[in-house]
Design a protein around this motif. Structure first.
Motif, PDB file in Angstrom:
ATOM      1  N   ASN A   1       2.563   6.272   1.002  1.00 47.18           N
ATOM      2  CA  ASN A   1       3.348   6.162   2.228  1.00 47.18           C
ATOM      3  C   ASN A   1       2.668   5.267   3.276  1.00 47.18           C
ATOM      4  OD1 ASN A   1       4.750   6.667   4.588  1.00 47.18           O
ATOM      5  ND2 ASN A   1       5.120   8.805   4.071  1.00 47.18           N
ATOM      6  N   LYS A   2       3.062   3.992   3.281  1.00 48.40           N
ATOM      7  CA  LYS A   2       2.441   3.049   4.221  1.00 48.40           C
ATOM      8  C   LYS A   2       2.830   3.312   5.662  1.00 48.40           C
ATOM      9  CE  LYS A   2       6.107   1.650   2.036  1.00 48.40           C
ATOM     10  NZ  LYS A   2       6.642   1.010   0.868  1.00 48.40           N
ATOM     11  N   ALA A   3       4.073   3.808   5.880  1.00 49.63           N
ATOM     12  CA  ALA A   3       4.490   4.093   7.254  1.00 49.63           C
ATOM     13  C   ALA A   3       3.616   5.208   7.816  1.00 49.63           C
ATOM     14  CB  ALA A   3       5.960   4.507   7.280  1.00 49.63           C
TER      15      ALA A   3
ATOM     16  N   ILE B   1       1.826 -12.146   0.610  1.00 55.10           N
ATOM     17  CA  ILE B   1       3.201 -11.668   0.467  1.00 55.10           C
ATOM     18  C   ILE B   1       3.078 -10.193   0.136  1.00 55.10           C
ATOM     19  CG2 ILE B   1       5.265 -11.845  -0.978  1.00 55.10           C
ATOM     20  CD1 ILE B   1       4.258 -14.772  -1.588  1.00 55.10           C
ATOM     21  N   ILE B   2       3.446  -9.330   1.088  1.00 56.96           N
ATOM     22  CA  ILE B   2       3.197  -7.901   0.881  1.00 56.96           C
ATOM     23  C   ILE B   2       4.475  -7.080   1.001  1.00 56.96           C
ATOM     24  CG2 ILE B   2       0.718  -7.804   1.323  1.00 56.96           C
ATOM     25  CD1 ILE B   2       1.277  -7.321   4.257  1.00 56.96           C
ATOM     26  N   ASN B   3       5.615  -7.750   0.969  1.00 58.18           N
ATOM     27  CA  ASN B   3       6.879  -7.014   0.844  1.00 58.18           C
ATOM     28  C   ASN B   3       7.672  -7.628  -0.300  1.00 58.18           C
ATOM     29  OD1 ASN B   3      10.018  -6.817   1.710  1.00 58.18           O
ATOM     30  ND2 ASN B   3       8.924  -4.963   2.206  1.00 58.18           N
TER      31      ASN B   3
ATOM     32  N   GLY C   1      15.353  -0.373  -6.867  1.00 56.94           N
ATOM     33  CA  GLY C   1      14.371   0.557  -6.295  1.00 56.94           C
ATOM     34  C   GLY C   1      13.231  -0.127  -5.578  1.00 56.94           C
ATOM     35  N   TYR C   2      13.404  -1.390  -5.198  1.00 59.70           N
ATOM     36  CA  TYR C   2      12.336  -2.104  -4.466  1.00 59.70           C
ATOM     37  C   TYR C   2      12.400  -1.801  -2.967  1.00 59.70           C
ATOM     38  CZ  TYR C   2      12.328  -5.195  -8.605  1.00 59.70           C
ATOM     39  OH  TYR C   2      12.285  -5.701  -9.865  1.00 59.70           O
ATOM     40  N   ALA C   3      13.630  -1.706  -2.455  1.00 58.66           N
ATOM     41  CA  ALA C   3      13.804  -1.651  -1.002  1.00 58.66           C
ATOM     42  C   ALA C   3      13.488  -0.261  -0.461  1.00 58.66           C
ATOM     43  CB  ALA C   3      15.229  -2.044  -0.642  1.00 58.66           C
ATOM     44  N   GLU C   4      13.102  -0.216   0.811  1.00 51.64           N
ATOM     45  CA  GLU C   4      12.893   1.049   1.506  1.00 51.64           C
ATOM     46  C   GLU C   4      14.222   1.765   1.681  1.00 51.64           C
ATOM     47  OE1 GLU C   4       9.659   2.120   2.477  1.00 51.64           O
ATOM     48  OE2 GLU C   4       9.455   0.505   1.050  1.00 51.64           O
ATOM     49  N   ALA C   5      14.145   3.090   1.982  1.00 52.92           N
ATOM     50  CA  ALA C   5      15.362   3.882   2.225  1.00 52.92           C
ATOM     51  C   ALA C   5      16.186   3.169   3.304  1.00 52.92           C
ATOM     52  CB  ALA C   5      14.972   5.273   2.669  1.00 52.92           C
TER      53      ALA C   5
ATOM     54  N   ILE D   1       9.007  -4.830   9.068  1.00 54.04           N
ATOM     55  CA  ILE D   1       8.265  -3.626   9.512  1.00 54.04           C
ATOM     56  C   ILE D   1       7.387  -3.087   8.381  1.00 54.04           C
ATOM     57  CG2 ILE D   1       8.542  -1.269  10.408  1.00 54.04           C
ATOM     58  CD1 ILE D   1      11.393  -2.415  11.399  1.00 54.04           C
ATOM     59  N   ASP D   2       7.942  -3.070   7.175  1.00 53.71           N
ATOM     60  CA  ASP D   2       7.163  -2.594   6.020  1.00 53.71           C
ATOM     61  C   ASP D   2       5.912  -3.462   5.834  1.00 53.71           C
ATOM     62  OD1 ASP D   2       7.083  -1.022   3.325  1.00 53.71           O
ATOM     63  OD2 ASP D   2       6.946  -3.125   2.737  1.00 53.71           O
ATOM     64  N   ALA D   3       6.075  -4.760   5.935  1.00 56.37           N
ATOM     65  CA  ALA D   3       4.920  -5.655   5.783  1.00 56.37           C
ATOM     66  C   ALA D   3       3.919  -5.426   6.918  1.00 56.37           C
ATOM     67  CB  ALA D   3       5.378  -7.114   5.757  1.00 56.37           C
TER      68      ALA D   3
ATOM     69  N   HIS E   1       3.396  -2.572   8.476  1.00 58.78           N
ATOM     70  CA  HIS E   1       2.661  -1.340   8.127  1.00 58.78           C
ATOM     71  C   HIS E   1       1.491  -1.687   7.205  1.00 58.78           C
ATOM     72  CE1 HIS E   1       6.509   1.274   8.756  1.00 58.78           C
ATOM     73  NE2 HIS E   1       5.746   1.302   9.830  1.00 58.78           N
ATOM     74  N   LYS E   2       1.828  -2.470   6.159  1.00 63.17           N
ATOM     75  CA  LYS E   2       0.810  -2.775   5.139  1.00 63.17           C
ATOM     76  C   LYS E   2      -0.303  -3.654   5.712  1.00 63.17           C
ATOM     77  CE  LYS E   2       4.237  -2.396   1.432  1.00 63.17           C
ATOM     78  NZ  LYS E   2       5.288  -3.137   0.711  1.00 63.17           N
ATOM     79  N   LEU E   3       0.082  -4.632   6.529  1.00 63.94           N
ATOM     80  CA  LEU E   3      -0.937  -5.527   7.099  1.00 63.94           C
ATOM     81  C   LEU E   3      -1.913  -4.745   7.972  1.00 63.94           C
ATOM     82  CD1 LEU E   3      -1.750  -8.566   7.266  1.00 63.94           C
ATOM     83  CD2 LEU E   3      -0.626  -8.576   9.498  1.00 63.94           C
TER      84      LEU E   3
ATOM     85  N   ALA F   1       3.142  -7.111  -9.344  1.00 65.53           N
ATOM     86  CA  ALA F   1       4.373  -6.503  -8.855  1.00 65.53           C
ATOM     87  C   ALA F   1       4.081  -5.625  -7.642  1.00 65.53           C
ATOM     88  CB  ALA F   1       5.020  -5.692  -9.964  1.00 65.53           C
ATOM     89  N   GLY F   2       4.771  -5.910  -6.540  1.00 65.23           N
ATOM     90  CA  GLY F   2       4.486  -5.218  -5.286  1.00 65.23           C
ATOM     91  C   GLY F   2       5.383  -4.033  -5.023  1.00 65.23           C
ATOM     92  N   ALA F   3       6.309  -3.758  -5.913  1.00 62.60           N
ATOM     93  CA  ALA F   3       7.214  -2.628  -5.716  1.00 62.60           C
ATOM     94  C   ALA F   3       7.776  -2.253  -7.077  1.00 62.60           C
ATOM     95  CB  ALA F   3       8.343  -3.012  -4.756  1.00 62.60           C
TER      96      ALA F   3
HETATM   97  N1  HSE Z   1       9.995  -1.809  -0.008  1.00 63.95           N
HETATM   98  C1  HSE Z   1       8.675  -2.140  -0.427  1.00 63.95           C
HETATM   99  C2  HSE Z   1       8.669  -3.592  -0.899  1.00 63.95           C
HETATM  100  C3  HSE Z   1       8.263  -1.230  -1.528  1.00 63.95           C
HETATM  101  O1  HSE Z   1       9.744  -4.153  -1.116  1.00 63.95           O
HETATM  102  O2  HSE Z   1       7.608  -4.171  -1.008  1.00 63.95           O
HETATM  103  C4  HSE Z   1       6.824  -1.287  -1.868  1.00 63.95           C
HETATM  104  O3  HSE Z   1       6.025  -0.919  -0.783  1.00 63.95           O
END
Ligand code: HSE
Length: 429
Positions: free
Chosen positions: A103-105, A156-158, A186-190, A199-201, A203-205, A298-300
């Motif tokens: 959970n990155k968030a 590239i982290i999303n 199943g790659y995308a966030e809810a 925003i996801d990137a 969080h990760k950065l 593969a990032g997701a």
């Molecule tokens: N939604 C994220 C992505 C999932 O596309 O990279 C992996 O953290």
């Protein structure tokens, strides 16, 4: 045979399914590597999913049953979101249960507090799966590159944004169409705005920068832009100029402070990041001893992300300490206007003689030099009896505050009929 590591899984989404599958199908190999069996003793999720194979593990709809449960050594938090997940993780760590999370968030928002709690209770909090899916970037930064002072990292982290930009660039597909496919896979966030708005990137950065620069996690200090303003014509012009547009997270330590930014970026087409397509993530880390090192994969997705979760479990079964250490500094954070970059500009302009000269004069008066220009007649469009032709400019490096001032002037020219688009350019050397 040693005692098994007893695992409780909270959540039953894509990643949980992958973890259950790997733990079951690779049971013998994992036992060998961990030195003891990894046994799922409980699975809990608010909603039951009869189609997910639990491989015989008992199921509950109450995730709290895992917390403080003396049959559960490790809680695997895969429910996502911040508040409920934080309650769960704080509860488990307080009850001296190890925690593994993707959970990155959560880590971006509460990571410092959680890492400190885990350390205080002498247990592990591992979160390799929170950044770059199956690519072991946290372990690389925290362990393998520990001898280095990291000058910068960029990547590239999303996966979802990269998947979308790649399909738009290579197949000319529409944004919405590719996003729907990323959701299906199943790659995308809810909430996919987390992906496409950066925003996801971010969080990760913030997690990567904290580990790389030994500082606290500062999600609040990340400048964030998503990919929603990118037009197909920008992808085309970038290609014509010898670049690709990638959505990058960039963190850099400078003498003035730390910059953290997430935004679409023109990257030279021969740079390795430009070649990471589809759902692939790629991270360049520039250490003082190693020079640039690259992490790619593969990032997701179900199995890549589950791979990182299972690796964290093996680490705990082996008796290793948490990978991440508490951050201890709050360095000066730089504002986006403090950065220095080259820029791609798309100036929506009427096709009148002398307009380019006016733009060039303004840029020059502000000390901004031009590297390349494109103004194509075939891009001309007639609207309400006026011909519109965008002016595309690539600048040399300049302070963003200086560019802002110059663009305010250009924007006021009577020929400029719409908002100027700007995309930062990075050469990553
Ligand atoms: N939604 C994220 C992505 C999932 O596309 O990279 C992996 O953290």
């Amino acid at each position: 045979m040693q005692q098994p590591l007893r695992i409780g899984i909270a959540g039953l989404g894509t990643v949980a399914k992958g973890v259950l599958d790997i733990l079951s199908t690779q049971r013998d190999l994992l036992t060998l590597r961990a030195g003891r069996p990894l046994e799922v003793v409980a699975v809990a999720s608010r909603r039951a999913k009869p189609d997910v194979d639990l491989y015989g593990a008992p199921f509950s709809t109450d995730v709290q049953t895992l917390v403080g449960n003396n049959r559960v050594d490790v809680l695997v938090e895969l429910i996502g979101g911040v508040d409920t997940a934080a309650d769960l993780v704080v509860g488990a760590l307080s009850a001296h249960q190890h925690v593994v999370t993707a959970n990155k968030a959560l880590i971006a928002a509460r990571g410092d507090e959680l890492i400190n709690l885990a350390r205080k209770n002498n247990i592990c909090l591992n979160f390799e799966a929170s950044v770059a899916g199956g690519v072991p970037v946290i372990s690389a930064l925290a362990r393998s590159l520990a001898a280095n002072k990291v000058h910068w990292l960029a990547g590239i982290i999303n996966g979802t944004s990269n998947f979308i930009l790649t399909a738009m660039t290579n197949e000319g597909r529409a944004f919405e169409d590719v996003l729907a496919q990323a959701q299906q896979l199943g790659y995308a966030e809810a909430d996919p705005t987390f992906d496409v708005e950066g925003i996801d990137a971010a969080h990760k950065l913030s997690i990567l920068a904290a580990i790389a620069f030994d500082m606290n996690i500062r999600f609040d200090a990340v400048y964030t832009e998503g990919i929603t303003a990118i037009r197909p014509e920008d992808l085309e012009y970038a290609r014509e100029l010898g670049y690709r547009i990638k959505h990058l997270g960039i963190a850099r330590q400078t003498d003035q402070g730390v910059e953290m930014r997430v935004h679409p970026t023109l990257v030279p087409e021969d740079n390795m990041l430009a070649k990471a397509d589809g759902v692939m993530n790629a991270l360049l880390v520039n250490g003082d001893a190693t020079g640039p090192t690259l992490y790619y994969g593969a990032g997701a997705g179900e199995r890549p992300t589950a791979s990182a979760v299972v690796a964290d479990l093996i680490d705990i079964a082996r008796g290793n300490q948490s990978v991440a250490r508490p951050g201890h500094g709050r360095p000066q954070m730089l504002n986006i206007s403090d950065i220095v970059s080259a820029y791609y500009l798309r100036i929506p302009s009427l096709d009148r003689s002398g307009v380019f000269a006016k733009v060039a004069t303004i840029l020059s008066n502000n000390g901004i030099s031009i590297e390349a220009v494109i103004q194509r007649e075939r891009a001309a469009k007639k609207v309400d009896d006026q011909t519109r032709v965008p002016i595309i400019i690539l600048t040399h490096e300049v302070a963003e505050s200086v560019l802002d001032a110059a663009l305010m002037e250009v924007q006021k020219l009577p020929e400029v009929y719409d908002t100027i688009a700007r995309i930062r350019v990075e050469h990553l050397t």
